[in-house]
Every structure is written in structure tokens, then in C-alpha cells.
Scaffold this active site. Sequence first.
Site, mmCIF file in Angstrom:
data_model
loop_
_atom_site.group_PDB
_atom_site.id
_atom_site.type_symbol
_atom_site.label_atom_id
_atom_site.label_comp_id
_atom_site.label_asym_id
_atom_site.label_seq_id
_atom_site.Cartn_x
_atom_site.Cartn_y
_atom_site.Cartn_z
ATOM 1 N NE ARG A 1 -5.290 -1.746 -3.917
ATOM 2 C CZ ARG A 1 -4.923 -1.993 -2.664
ATOM 3 N NH1 ARG A 1 -4.650 -1.002 -1.839
ATOM 4 N NH2 ARG A 1 -4.775 -3.240 -2.246
ATOM 5 C CG ASP B 1 -2.164 -0.805 1.043
ATOM 6 O OD1 ASP B 1 -2.562 -1.019 -0.110
ATOM 7 O OD2 ASP B 1 -2.747 -1.231 2.056
#
Length: 305
Positions: free
Chosen positions: A182, A132
Site C-alpha cells: 500500500r 501498517d
Amino acid sequence: MESVTRNFFLFLSKSSLLNHIARNWGSAVASKKIIGGKDFESAIPVIKRLNDQGMAVTVDHLGEFVTKAEIANERTTECIQTIQRIAEAGLNSHVSLKMTSLGLDIDDDLVYHNMKRILDTAEKHRIMVTIDMEDEQRCQKTLDIFKEMKSQYEYVSTVLQAYLYRTEKDLDDLNELQPFLRLVKGAYKESAEVAYPNKKDVDLNYQKLIEKQLLSGNYTAIATHDDQMIEFTKNIVKKHNIQTSQFEFQMLYGMRSETQQALVKEGYQMRVYTPYGREWYGYYMRRLAERPANIAFALKGMTRK
């Protein structure tokens, strides 16, 4: 007004008092509504239910900004155990994690060692691990770690944030690695020196990134609740005859469940980001800050039976 709302929720996300209250007394309220559960075992039924509905999952043990090596090592071991349980239970799930939870702010050798431990297990079980992205000051170090891990491992991906000026260049720099990325708008409070201050500019950059990554042929996850961005993506893939196997939509657990199911029925791949753990408060506040419409979705999720 949107800027005021965003800043308000970002301010709340940093409250240690409110986080303490949420951790100790609010987990039962959030569990199975906006988080999968207090721990991974309690989240397994949620994951199975989503899988049965045709949706993949990404799990994330909530918690970041770890300042002690022993806690970073504990988080690493927990992540390894989660990957093993995903494999044992035959779940359709990836794992997401933050570098600060593995020791990014403590020691470079520590975070690299912990990440390799995790990816050794992920490679064995062929389970994707997504690094992330956090705030801008940690962006470069995070990308450096991703590049190093990607040179050694297959099952690793990362996240790029559309609200940062630097992101289009980062996307170009990563292209040679053929990365699974992402794409998100971004949820941290940043200065106008490093990030677009206006929503319109963020949206335009997000669309540019979506189109560029899709046309690169690299696997793309479009993580958004924004109908405009969903329709933009649909139009791009239709225009360029991009197969649904090359991309997926991602949404948050507990928000826009009907839309998630509708996209699956239309034949699109859907992955539901399903966090778990007691450190849910900061995550939740940032999600509300991202987009005012999320407030309504979140309240609906929190009050459903």
C-alpha cells in the site's frame, strides 16, 4: 498555510486529554460516519453495505503505542477473532494492524510471536493482513518484521510512505519478495532530516513510487484522496496496459464516498479503509493533517445523517 494546518492537527492528535474525551464521549458521534463502529461486530453491517456496493474493505482496530504486554496480547487475540469473523461472515475484507499495538515498543520476541499467531490464522482463512507503517523511527523495525513474515507467510503485506527520503530504496529492496504494497504519502510529523518538508516533493516522490511499483508487476494499492494522483495512476496503467486486477485504489471510510463509487463504476478496484474502536481520535486528526481537503470531506461525513 498548509504546513501550519498540518502541524496544528498533528499537535491535536497527541493530546491525551482530547483523546480521553473522544474515547469516552465521542465514539457515538464518529460511529458509522468516520469509523465502522465501537467494535468489530458493530462494524459488520457497514462492511456488508460497502461489499454490496462493489467495494472491498480493510478493517483496523484502532489503537497503538501499547506499553504493556498483556494489552498487546489482548490486541492480538482480538485481531485473530476479527479474522475468524470475517471468514465466518463471508466478508470481502483485509485486516490492517500496527506493530506498536502488538508490542513493538516492549519486546522483539513478543511482537514476533503475536504476529505469527495472527498470520497462522490469516493463512488458514486466506485473509490478507497489512502491517501498517508508523513513524520513521519505527520504520526499519517494521520492515524487518515484514521481511521475516513474508519469508514464511503468503497473506501479509505492508505500507510505504512517500514523504520519507528512504522509501524508494526500501521499495527496491522489497522487490525480490514480490510484495503487495500500500503506497501512501505519510501522516506523521517528521523532521526535514528524514522526510521531504515540501508537498511538491512528496507528490513527485509518490508518483515515482506508484509508477515503479506498478511496472514491477507486483500488486499495488494506491491509497489517496488526491485527484491528481488518481489521474496519474489512470494514465500510467493505460499507457502500459496494466490490468485492473494488478492494483486497487484505497480511500478512507466517511470521506469521498461519491468518488469511491464512481471509480467502481469505471471498473477500478476500490478498497475502503474502515477503522473501528474507541481509540479513533488520533487516527482522525492525522487524516486531517495529511491533506487540507480532507477537512471538508470529514466534516461532510460527520454531519451526514
